[in-house]
Design a protein around this motif. Structure first.
Motif, PDB file in Angstrom:
ATOM      1  N   PRO A 567       0.792  -1.369   0.001  1.00  0.00           N
ATOM      2  CA  PRO A 567       0.042   0.029  -0.139  1.00  0.00           C
ATOM      3  C   PRO A 567       0.799   1.416   0.051  1.00  0.00           C
ATOM      4  N   ASP A 568       2.195   1.230  -0.134  1.00  0.00           N
ATOM      5  CA  ASP A 568       2.813   2.204  -0.452  1.00  0.00           C
ATOM      6  C   ASP A 568       2.573   3.063  -1.436  1.00  0.00           C
ATOM      7  N   LYS A 569       2.982   4.480  -1.386  1.00  0.00           N
ATOM      8  CA  LYS A 569       2.644   5.196  -2.504  1.00  0.00           C
ATOM      9  C   LYS A 569       3.229   4.982  -3.856  1.00  0.00           C
ATOM     10  N   GLY A 570       4.357   4.024  -3.878  1.00  0.00           N
ATOM     11  CA  GLY A 570       4.549   3.546  -5.060  1.00  0.00           C
ATOM     12  C   GLY A 570       4.337   2.456  -5.633  1.00  0.00           C
ATOM     13  N   GLY A 571       3.188   1.590  -4.781  1.00  0.00           N
ATOM     14  CA  GLY A 571       2.674   0.539  -5.249  1.00  0.00           C
ATOM     15  C   GLY A 571       3.548  -0.462  -5.605  1.00  0.00           C
ATOM     16  N   ARG A 572       4.764  -0.701  -4.777  1.00  0.00           N
ATOM     17  CA  ARG A 572       5.801  -1.574  -4.866  1.00  0.00           C
ATOM     18  C   ARG A 572       5.153  -3.072  -4.773  1.00  0.00           C
ATOM     19  N   GLN A 573       5.762  -4.063  -5.567  1.00  0.00           N
ATOM     20  CA  GLN A 573       5.261  -5.290  -5.631  1.00  0.00           C
ATOM     21  C   GLN A 573       6.497  -6.116  -4.555  1.00  0.00           C
ATOM     22  N   TYR A 590      10.047  -4.706  -6.084  1.00  0.00           N
ATOM     23  CA  TYR A 590       9.977  -3.976  -7.232  1.00  0.00           C
ATOM     24  C   TYR A 590       8.924  -2.870  -7.368  1.00  0.00           C
ATOM     25  N   TYR A 591       9.656  -1.750  -7.564  1.00  0.00           N
ATOM     26  CA  TYR A 591       8.946  -0.487  -7.684  1.00  0.00           C
ATOM     27  C   TYR A 591       8.589  -0.018  -8.968  1.00  0.00           C
ATOM     28  N   PRO A 592       7.437  -0.204  -9.403  1.00  0.00           N
ATOM     29  CA  PRO A 592       6.889  -0.072 -11.031  1.00  0.00           C
ATOM     30  C   PRO A 592       7.082   1.411 -11.241  1.00  0.00           C
ATOM     31  N   GLY A 998       6.433   2.406   3.200  1.00  0.00           N
ATOM     32  CA  GLY A 998       7.205   3.404   2.017  1.00  0.00           C
ATOM     33  C   GLY A 998       8.560   3.746   2.469  1.00  0.00           C
ATOM     34  N   ASN A 999       8.880   3.389   3.821  1.00  0.00           N
ATOM     35  CA  ASN A 999      10.349   3.723   4.435  1.00  0.00           C
ATOM     36  C   ASN A 999      11.083   2.517   4.682  1.00  0.00           C
ATOM     37  N   TRP A1000      10.520   1.507   4.332  1.00  0.00           N
ATOM     38  CA  TRP A1000      11.256   0.058   4.437  1.00  0.00           C
ATOM     39  C   TRP A1000      11.476  -0.702   3.287  1.00  0.00           C
ATOM     40  N   PRO A1001      12.537  -1.413   3.259  1.00  0.00           N
ATOM     41  CA  PRO A1001      13.507  -1.458   4.368  1.00  0.00           C
ATOM     42  C   PRO A1001      14.538  -0.410   4.201  1.00  0.00           C
ATOM     43  N   ASP A1002      15.061   0.069   5.250  1.00  0.00           N
ATOM     44  CA  ASP A1002      15.994   1.093   5.531  1.00  0.00           C
ATOM     45  C   ASP A1002      17.566   0.763   5.026  1.00  0.00           C
ATOM     46  N   TYR A1003      17.563   0.529   3.769  1.00  0.00           N
ATOM     47  CA  TYR A1003      18.915   0.102   3.274  1.00  0.00           C
ATOM     48  C   TYR A1003      19.178   1.006   2.070  1.00  0.00           C
ATOM     49  N   PRO A1004      20.469   1.309   1.658  1.00  0.00           N
ATOM     50  CA  PRO A1004      20.839   2.006   0.516  1.00  0.00           C
ATOM     51  C   PRO A1004      20.524   1.513  -0.837  1.00  0.00           C
ATOM     52  N   ASP A1005      20.626   0.332  -0.972  1.00  0.00           N
ATOM     53  CA  ASP A1005      20.482  -0.672  -2.080  1.00  0.00           C
ATOM     54  C   ASP A1005      18.965  -0.727  -2.284  1.00  0.00           C
ATOM     55  N   PHE A1006      18.065  -0.177  -1.685  1.00  0.00           N
ATOM     56  CA  PHE A1006      16.654  -0.379  -1.882  1.00  0.00           C
ATOM     57  C   PHE A1006      16.076   0.772  -2.059  1.00  0.00           C
ATOM     58  N   THR A1007      15.234   1.203  -3.142  1.00  0.00           N
ATOM     59  CA  THR A1007      14.485   2.498  -3.637  1.00  0.00           C
ATOM     60  C   THR A1007      13.144   2.702  -3.015  1.00  0.00           C
ATOM     61  N   LEU A1008      13.361   3.587  -2.104  1.00  0.00           N
ATOM     62  CA  LEU A1008      12.061   3.674  -1.268  1.00  0.00           C
ATOM     63  C   LEU A1008      11.213   4.911  -1.832  1.00  0.00           C
ATOM     64  N   PRO A1009       9.760   4.549  -1.944  1.00  0.00           N
ATOM     65  CA  PRO A1009       8.934   5.609  -2.388  1.00  0.00           C
ATOM     66  C   PRO A1009       8.671   6.646  -1.292  1.00  0.00           C
ATOM     67  N   GLY A1010       9.122   6.305   0.200  1.00  0.00           N
ATOM     68  CA  GLY A1010       8.641   7.139   1.064  1.00  0.00           C
ATOM     69  C   GLY A1010       7.189   7.280   1.332  1.00  0.00           C
ATOM     70  N   VAL A1011       6.501   8.050   2.447  1.00  0.00           N
ATOM     71  CA  VAL A1011       5.035   7.780   3.001  1.00  0.00           C
ATOM     72  C   VAL A1011       4.790   9.314   2.652  1.00  0.00           C
TER      73      VAL A1011
END
Length: 1011
Positions: A567-573, A590-592, A998-1011
């Motif tokens: 349900p994050d704003k990026g609709g990640r799978q 995956y962040y479409p 949207g802020n998870w997982p907090d690692y630099p190699d994951f692209t996060l959409p935020g909340v």
């Protein structure tokens, strides 16, 4: 450059498949046969009546044509025909059984277990070889042996013997040895059956009657020139002179001698047991069952035997036969006491019945004698009516397909009620203890012709005053009232259409909020070594193969993992679990991005050193919880590993290991993989697994309600619904104001053992008082179905097989037909038969709703091969779409515009609509939850909501669902329906991101959409 690479990859995959397939066609070579032996063709066989019946053996690892010929032609096995069957079976004989036919040699296509370069028949098919010698004279029916005269061929049954005494002969069975044994035992009737069985008696039981002499077609085990019956057939002989005085084994005599005869025991009996009387047996069939024979039988030993099983009657006959029960049947009558004159086998002074006479003892001082049973044709349940006595078709075929064996409790009422409950309008009862269910059309298809009711003469095992058929004869009943089901056949059924060729065979299909479809495929274990495990299809470019596909990548194997949309704003799978080792712990995101016609740049992200599940899981299910957390349940600890009967939460709560063990998953392993998980309007969780279901507390995960077990097949209550007996589950529609109890629909599945696919759907409202399952029969059997929620609140059911299980090489007979299920129609009238495809969609096939209202149909990875290595069903690259009936009416789809797509629960949001057929007064609005589908498990539950709305002109205001229990947080496709016709959808997010994923997982190699 990207387009060239895609084309090169696809070409390379095809070339490699063609050139290097490990299942390339095997060349069969025939060695020179021994002596004068030659191939004689491929012939039909029958388990009940073997084509070659003289001698046989099985070798599961070393069968060859040469070894079978050697067996059939060496030593005492001097036969002229040898036949190999089912890869490891060998049969010999000098003649063929009547009915054997020659078929195409290509049908005998199973490789020999001891030499894969030779064919050894197939199922019920023999590769036959001939020595070149002429057969000896054909066997004959011996007409007489001394005073024994042939009466011909008579029917028999293992459940109800025509002759009740099984004789032991000296040496192998022949006509001579069997008649001698029966004479010595004091019986006037002798019968040989199944080549090596001998039976004796003084009367024929259970209405045994003459059958064509050709039915007795098995040669005697001790003399191949004589016939000794057949399957359920006796060569019957009658002794035509008075039998002499015979010893009873205990010193007493019958038939003369002048000594004082044996007498009933009237004193010294245990407990309340007393002697009742001498009764006639077998005048209308056996009057008592539960037989126990012992050469040392006494009155006391028979009473002890019957009493130990809590029977109230004990009776002794023919000196050594003990019978038990609670009442006498078949119109038993009292006989003169002098008729019970045979001494007990274990006591010369005690009377133990006589020929067809029973010495009866009772523990209650009473003997209940029931009348001769009759056919039950009145006081029938429901709308059933008796039709007549119907013979089975013969040749091993059954009139009706579904058999239930109730050895002690078969009744007409029970059988008819069971058939009706599962939607079968025809029922038949046979052999006293068998119940069959089917369709009236089965009788026509099998050429059924009724015979006189007198032929159906065996009492029901659970109702001794009524008849339940006979030997291969059915007391038959039809349902004649309101039809048990109506399968609609509308004029507009929609159609399948080819969409595009694929790159791989996908396992998981997901429509992203960028309106593109992502496919995940086995990575590392793929049949296609160039596969990267992930691809994205741009639906706007399907007319250009080179542009439509975008290659993506996974790092571990997603084989049999689970996916949902966050349900994050990026609709990640998110995808969790996998095949083995690190992949079973995998958490992939995956962040479409991109848009129709424009490639994205994002890819799947994964790092097993940073982010993993707490337990390795293969075949897990994922679900979005009302609080925004991710629930992951079940699976195994890697490929065919031990069970993982537990659940866990993502993101993992603090405090170390937070996995919760579920004892019911441990108990039902391995039949509970990919369990069904659904959020209920109370906030509680429905879990369905194998053939069980329960409701869980969403905080503690304790069981709140254990639901009734799911119905399975009409003849197998152990039928299952989750992998590997795979069905599919959905939530039925919710309508504002969302006060009606929600229902769960589960369709298809299979049975353990034979893998008989289920032909029904079941539904339940799990949160009502005393919930029960409702069963609806489908038009066909289906295991591995795919179900798709359509925007009008109906459900498409498609794909799968009509026999088998989910898994590689485990299913047959693809179901090519699509169905529509409409929950607005009455129970029993909800199915419509739609169109057919030409593409077999078996294991690893999927079906997914597209934004334009079509259904995407993909995949099939059956890996089913013939012994020669060729495919039975291919690995399926073709991608189809189904055009549902609502898009096949020539109507223009409505349109709408929407400004705000991030909705709060209970909020109100405006759209402007353009309708082409109706008006806003007949318009509907639906919200279909974003989903990801694999193995028929739609991991959102296929949730669809019809929210409240009001319109002023063409501007309509929609009220969002009220809470996260009715509508867990997530993305939904918003549709407007102009009468039956849906619009293209728009994506709206409802309920925000309460767990701040949207802020998870907090690692630099994951692209996060935020909340």
């Amino acid at each position: 450059m990207a387009s060239f690479w895609l084309l090169t990859l696809f070409s390379a995959l095809i070339l490699r498949t063609c050139a290097f397939s490990p299942h390339a066609r095997r060349h069969i070579h025939r060695r020179a046969l021994p002596g004068s032996w030659t191939a004689y063709g491929c012939w039909t066989d029958n388990v009940g009546s073997r084509t070659l019946s003289a001698a046989s053996y099985v070798n599961s690892t070393g069968m060859t044509v040469e070894s079978c010929i050697s067996f059939c032609s060496t030593g005492t096995n001097a036969y002229i025909y040898a036949g190999v069957e089912y890869a490891d079976e060998c049969y010999c004989g000098n003649s063929f059984t009547a009915g054997a036919t020659n078929v195409s040699s290509s049908n005998c296509n199973m490789a020999c277990s001891g030499n894969s370069a030779e064919y050894c028949g197939a199922g019920d098919l023999l590769n036959v070889y001939w020595s070149g010698a002429q057969p000896p004279p054909a066997p004959v029916t011996v007409q007489s042996v001394g005073n024994w005269i042939s009466l011909g061929c008579y029917n028999d049954s293992t459940a109800n013997r025509a002759l009740s005494y099984g004789a032991t002969v000296t040496g192998s069975v022949t006509v001579e040895s069997c008649t001698t044994a029966c004479y010595n035992a004091g019986y006037s009737l002798a019968g040989m059956e199944y080549a090596d069985e001998c039976y004796c008696g003084s009367t024929l039981n259970y209405g045994s009657a003459s059958t064509p002499l050709t039915d007795c077609d098995m040669t005697c085990a001790g003399n191949s020139s004589e016939y000794c019956g057949g399957p359920d057939r006796l060569n019957l002989y009658n002794y035509t002179e008075p039998l002499g005085t015979t010893s009873t084994g205990g010193g007493g005599t019958t038939g003369g001698g002048g000594t004082t005869g044996p007498s009933p025991v009237t004193t010294g009996l245990p407990g309340t047991w007393t002697y009742a009387a001498c009764y006639v047996d077998s005048a209308n069939g056996r009057v008592l069952g539960n037989e126990y024979d012992n050469s040392s039988t006494t009155v006391q030993s028979c009473i002890a035997y019957c009493s130990s099983s809590n029977f109230t009657l004990a009776a002794i006959e023919y000196s050594t036969q003990c019978f038990c029960g609670n009442y006498l049947v078949n119109g038993a009558t009292v006989a003169p006491e002098s008729d019970c004159n045979m001494a007990c086998g274990g006591s010369a002074t005690e009377a133990c019945g006589g020929p067809n006479r029973l010495s009866v003892y009772t523990s209650t001082a009473n003997v209940t004698a029931l009348p001769v049973p009759t056919i039950q044709n009145t006081s029938l349940p429901g709308s059933w009516q008796y039709q007549g006595c119907l013979p089975e078709p013969g040749n091993g075929l059954r009139m009706f397909p579904y058999e239930l064996d109730w050895t002690t409790n078969n009744t007409v009422d029970a059988c008819l009620n069971q058939c009706a409950a599962y939607g079968y309008p025809a029922a038949g009862l046979e052999y006293g203890e068998q119940c069959f269910c089917g369709d009236i059309s089965d009788v026509t298809a099998n050429g059924g012709t009724y015979v006189a009711d007198s032929h159906c003469n065996i009492a029901c095992s659970g109702d001794p005053i009524h008849l339940c058929g006979g030997g291969n004869l059915l007391t038959t009943y039809y349902w004649t009232g309101t039809p048990l089901y109506v399968w609609n056949t509308p004029g507009n059924i929609g159609y399948y259409e080819f969409l595009i060729g694929g790159l791989v065979v996908p396992l998981i299909a997901t429509v992203g909020i960028n309106n593109k479809v992502t496919f995940l495929e086995k990575y590392g274990t793929s049949e296609y070594p160039n596969s990267t495990g992930a691809y994205e299809l741009d639906l706007s470019l399907t007319d250009n193969y080179l542009l439509a596909w975008r290659e993506m990548h996974v790092q571990t194997d997603v084989f049999c993992s689970g996916s949902i949309i966050l349900p994050d704003k990026g609709g990640r799978q998110i995808n969790v679990g996998g095949w083995s080792l690190d992949s079973t712990f995998g958490v992939r995101l995956y962040y479409p991005d991109g848009s129709p016609g424009v490639n994205g740049t994002h890819d799947w992200q994964e790092n097993v050193t940073e982010l993993t599940l707490q337990r390795g899981r293969w075949y897990p299910t994922a679900m979005m919880m009302p609080n925004g957390s991710i629930l992951v349940v079940g699976g195994e600890s890697g490929s065919n590993g031990p069970p993982q009967p537990s659940l866990e939460i993502l993101p993992a709560p603090p405090g170390g290991d937070t996995v919760v063990t579920l004892d019911y998953l441990q108990r039902t392993d391995p039949n509970n993989l990919y369990p069904f998980l659904l959020v209920l309007p109370s906030g509680r969780i429905f879990i369905g697994y194998y053939n069980e279901a329960r409701v869980l507390d969403p905080v503690t995960f304790d069981t709140v309600t254990v639901l009734p077990n799911m119905p399975g097949a009409v003849n197998n209550f152990l039928g299952g619904r989750s992998y590997p007996m795979e069905g599919s589950a959905m939530l039925l529609p919710q309508h504002a104001p969302y006060t009606d109890p929600i229902e769960v629909l589960i369709c298809g599945g299979s049975t353990p053992g034979a893998g008989i696919a289920l032909d029904n759907c079941i539904s339940i409202a799990p949160e009502v008082a005393n919930p029960t399952w409702t069963l609806e029969r489908m038009p066909s059997q289906r295991v591995m179905p795919c179900m798709v929620t359509l925007p009008d609140g109906t459900y498409m059911i498609l794909n799968g097989a009509q026999q088998g299980f989910a898994g590689f090489g485990l299913a047959n007979n693809p179901n090519l037909n699509a169905l529509l299920y409409d929950p607005t129609q009455p129970i029993g009238q909800r199915f419509s038969v739609l169109n057919n495809t030409i593409v077999a969609r078996l294991y690893h096939s999927e079906a997914t709703l597209l934004p334009d209202g079509r259904v995407l149909v993909s995949g099939s990875d059956p890996q089913t091969y013939y012994p020669n290595g060729s495919y039975v069903y291919p690995e399926e690259f073709r991608i189809e779409v189904y055009i549902p009936p609502y898009l096949n009416q020539g109507f223009q789809q409505p349109t709408f515009t929407i400004a705000e797509t991030d909705w709060e629960l209970g909020g109100q949001y405006t759209i402007d609509v353009t309708l082409f057929q109706g008006s806003t007064s007949t318009m509907r609005v639906s919200l279909v939850a974003a989903s990801s589908s694999t193995h028929g498990n739609v991991m959102s539950g296929g949730r669809i909501l019809f929210p409240a709305f009001s319109c002023s002109g063409t501007t309509c205001t929609i009220t969002a669902p009220p809470n996260a229990y009715v509508c867990p947080p997530g993305w939904h496709q918003l549709f407007v329906l102009d009468g039956p016709t849906p619009s293209h959808s728009a994506w709206v997010r409802i309920g925000g991101d309460p767990a701040e994923l949207g802020n998870w997982p907090d690692y630099p190699d994951f692209t996060l959409p935020g909340v």
